[in-house]
Design a protein around this motif. Structure first.
Motif: not given
Lengths: 274, 274
Positions: B143-156
């Motif tokens: 709830a506190e987050a501004d941004i969620l980043i989703v990605g497969i392994s090794r995408t920085s």
């Protein structure tokens, strides 16, 4: 005074880091201002410009930009003028000065990508160096270092090293341990700028007590003992004096301020050695 | 063209971070310039000014300053004029604009310490948030987050989250694992900006092979297998499309560029939701 709301649009053809930093520094002078920032990064196409102008029309205010391409800058300025939006190109005064003293035109590199990348890699290398030379590691390999930080436990050596690394300095740090002499032989033959950090013993004792509670450590009685800490701090000061190292008391300083003081001492040392 | 040597003196009453950042951005436009930087931080006294002028006389060039106190700024300008040293006060254009639109005088806070500290603490909080929400940790608490980043392994994902934290955004990231569905229920009832990261399967395979060699991992055959990675990337793209998340291909981007692209997408999302 009533708080006023101001929309600030930060427009950059690159990551926006510079214009963001400038805005933060300037807003520090206006603590009563109620500001909403709109951050437009990587603005390099007309389509993107239109998107930004739409946002600007929805929330008019002021526009601060770091845009290298002259055509794009002109377009933004013309449009802002028409809309009655004050716009400032934040790097102009410095770029113009550089162009005149260097006697060469700026290169119009989009986003200055080339040098930004090389500066970025230098920073990454400095951070790697700080990580691999934290807390007495790899002391045999100090020839590459710009700065060595020496101090007793809990004088912010690691965060200060990390901050300095972010500024591009290669920093090693060494934690003094009571009763263990500093391994001065590692500095033999090196002309390395070294600085000692101290902290007020009373504050140190309080910090260490909190840390022990957090780590559930009931074993080490002397770690937070005020008398022992005073002796430890005195021993450190004797080492700093004997070695002729400048000393910074971190007691009422933030990490950034300690780092700034170290940069200043390093500059003085380098300038007087030059 | 012959390389010219230019001495640039960076003078600040605070940590010098802003004037350093501005200089770096402007110098990016002059890749042929051979520049030596002299960094003078925490310049707040006449004694310190004299020290700086001595250094300036020894290595004349140009002076860029971020000095809030008007008296001190006037002193520097007068002295530089006498010495024939071009000097620019880098924040003036923005501070003047802010003063005029806000209809209030700047506060002459030495070093803008108050706000710099509060901005510093906000950044520390954002970094703490990124650390405690790395790689799928504490997903129950978005709830506190501004941004969620989703990605497969090794995408920085992790370095990108750290960079965004440094810019003040609270970022969580989640690593997709082949065959394990994304736990979408964590997003129920939240209006959270989410972005998907992908990478070219060929490059991913190469990166992962290097990483496996470094980690002496001979067990996991599918991790670096190109066919398996292509399937994994396809599955990720299906999730991103189904969820309506914007996607960034990080293949030829630096971490800073990926972060800048995320900031831009976040701005667009926020502006169109406003």
């Amino acid at each position: 005074m009533a708080r006023q709301e101001l929309h600030i649009h930060l427009v950059s053809d690159s990551t926006g880091e510079t214009v963001h930093q400038i805005t933060r520094a300037c807003l520090a002078q206006f603590p009563d201002a109620d500001v909403t920032e709109h951050v437009w990064t990587l603005v390099r196409t007309d389509e993107h410009l239109e998107l930004m102008f739409t946002g600007l029309m929805r929330n008019p205010g002021i526009l601060l930009m770091s845009i290298i391409d002259k055509d794009m800058r002109d377009k933004i300025e013309a449009r802002c003028k028409k809309m009655g939006i004050p716009a400032v190109s934040v790097l102009d005064s410095v770029v113009n000065l550089l162009a005149s003293v260097l006697g060469q035109a700026q290169q119009n590199l989009p986003g200055g990508q080339r040098q930004i990348n090389s500066a970025y890699f230098a920073r990454v290398a400095a951070v790697d160096f700080a990580v691999s030379h934290d807390d007495g590691m790899n002391m045999g390999n100090l020839a590459e270092a710009d700065i060595l930080i020496v101090g007793i436990s809990r004088t912010s050596k690691t965060p200060t090293s990390m901050y300095l690394a972010h500024r591009g300095y290669k920093v090693a740090n060494y934690a003094l341990v009571p009763g263990v002499p500093f391994p001065a032989h590692y500095l033999d033959g090196l002309d390395l700028f070294t600085v000692g950090l101290t902290n007020d013993p009373k504050r140190l004792s309080a910090i260490r007590k909190t840390r022990q509670i957090a780590m559930l450590d009931n074993e080490n009685k002397t770690y937070a003992d005020i008398g022992a800490i005073e002796e430890e701090a005195k021993e450190a000061r004797r080492l700093f004096n004997r070695s002729g190292w400048p000393v910074i008391d971190v007691t009422r300083r933030s990490v950034e301020e300690t780092a700034a003081a170290i940069i200043q001492l390093h500059t003085n040392w380098r300038e007087s050695n030059a």
